[in-house]
Design a protein around this motif. Structure first.
Motif, PDB file in Angstrom:
ATOM      1  N   LEU A  54      39.738 -21.286  20.243  1.00  0.00           N
ATOM      2  CA  LEU A  54      39.462 -20.919  19.380  1.00  0.00           C
ATOM      3  C   LEU A  54      37.664 -20.982  19.587  1.00  0.00           C
ATOM      4  CD1 LEU A  54      38.877 -18.279  17.248  1.00  0.00           C
ATOM      5  CD2 LEU A  54      39.357 -20.147  15.600  1.00  0.00           C
ATOM      6  N   LEU A  55      37.000 -22.822  19.946  1.00  0.00           N
ATOM      7  CA  LEU A  55      35.649 -22.665  19.283  1.00  0.00           C
ATOM      8  C   LEU A  55      34.996 -22.755  20.525  1.00  0.00           C
ATOM      9  CD1 LEU A  55      36.433 -26.221  17.232  1.00  0.00           C
ATOM     10  CD2 LEU A  55      34.909 -23.935  16.187  1.00  0.00           C
ATOM     11  N   ASP A  56      36.184 -23.013  21.636  1.00  0.00           N
ATOM     12  CA  ASP A  56      34.921 -23.034  22.830  1.00  0.00           C
ATOM     13  C   ASP A  56      35.533 -21.801  23.671  1.00  0.00           C
ATOM     14  OD1 ASP A  56      36.042 -25.647  24.031  1.00  0.00           O
ATOM     15  OD2 ASP A  56      37.413 -25.328  24.646  1.00  0.00           O
ATOM     16  N   ALA A  57      36.187 -20.830  22.960  1.00  0.00           N
ATOM     17  CA  ALA A  57      35.380 -19.362  23.337  1.00  0.00           C
ATOM     18  C   ALA A  57      34.654 -18.180  22.260  1.00  0.00           C
ATOM     19  CB  ALA A  57      37.363 -18.357  23.085  1.00  0.00           C
ATOM     20  N   HIS A  58      34.985 -19.102  20.458  1.00  0.00           N
ATOM     21  CA  HIS A  58      34.393 -17.540  19.544  1.00  0.00           C
ATOM     22  C   HIS A  58      32.784 -19.233  18.896  1.00  0.00           C
ATOM     23  CE1 HIS A  58      36.245 -14.731  21.119  1.00  0.00           C
ATOM     24  NE2 HIS A  58      37.562 -15.354  21.461  1.00  0.00           N
ATOM     25  N   GLY A  59      32.947 -19.956  18.895  1.00  0.00           N
ATOM     26  CA  GLY A  59      32.067 -21.379  18.652  1.00  0.00           C
ATOM     27  C   GLY A  59      30.711 -21.100  18.172  1.00  0.00           C
TER      28      GLY A  59
END
Length: 190
Positions: free
Chosen positions: A15-20
């Motif tokens: 989630l952090l990689d894709a949408h951080g």
């Protein structure tokens, strides 16, 4: 829905990689609206379809599926026309966009996001041989607001529940998103 093809994430790191960056963008923004796809017959929100959180003209779109799949997008859905429901067999199940005006959510409108936290829940499953499977699964988001409240968007096993709450409450493990110039905060194990 035409053109809406969000990619699911199943871990905090994913989630952090894709949408951080998309989620960090929320800090300092004022929540101006909440919309969901609701059944036209009774006005109840269809919890398996996306929710739009509006921030002064820009939208964050959230959906959940399964035990741990979470979908995040920004300004991809067109929320004005009704979705194409011609392929639905039951007219009572047709859906359309509506404001989420439940009293506990309406009081959040106008508040400013001060922090974004990714939520995980402790999943436990006893298997037929008596063994136990245990894991922390991606559960959703907590938007901490400047009025002392929080907006929670959580995966409730194949449904997205949107509720108001107290920041830091509930059985969640939280990872707060760091803002530029801050270190990523370790998960709160409480």
């Amino acid at each position: 829905m035409a053109g809406y093809r969000p990619v699911p994430v199943t871990t905090v790191a994913g989630l952090l990689d894709a949408h951080g960056d998309r989620l960090r963008w929320l800090v300092g923004r004022r929540l101006t609206g909440m919309r969901g796809l609701c059944y036209l017959g009774d006005g109840e929100r269809c919890t398996t379809l996306p929710v739009l959180l509006e921030f002064a003209g820009e939208r964050l779109e959230l959906a959940a599926e399964g035990f741990d799949r979470f979908y995040v997008s920004r300004d991809e859905l067109v929320a004005d026309p009704l979705p194409d429901t011609d392929d639905q067999d039951d007219p009572d199940r047709e859906v359309g966009w509506a404001d989420l005006w439940r009293p506990e959510l309406a009081v959040l409108l106008g508040a400013t996001v001060t922090a974004v936290r990714v939520l995980e829940h402790d999943f436990r499953l006893t298997v037929p041989d008596g063994g136990l499977i245990e894991a922390w699964l991606l559960g959703g988001l907590e938007l901490v607001l400047d009025d002392g409240s929080a907006l929670l968007a959580v995966n409730s096993v194949d449904a997205l529940e949107v509720t108001a709450g107290v920041p830091g409450s509930g059985p969640w493990r939280r990872t707060e998103l760091a803002l530029p110039g801050q270190d990523q905060r370790a998960p709160d194990r409480s």
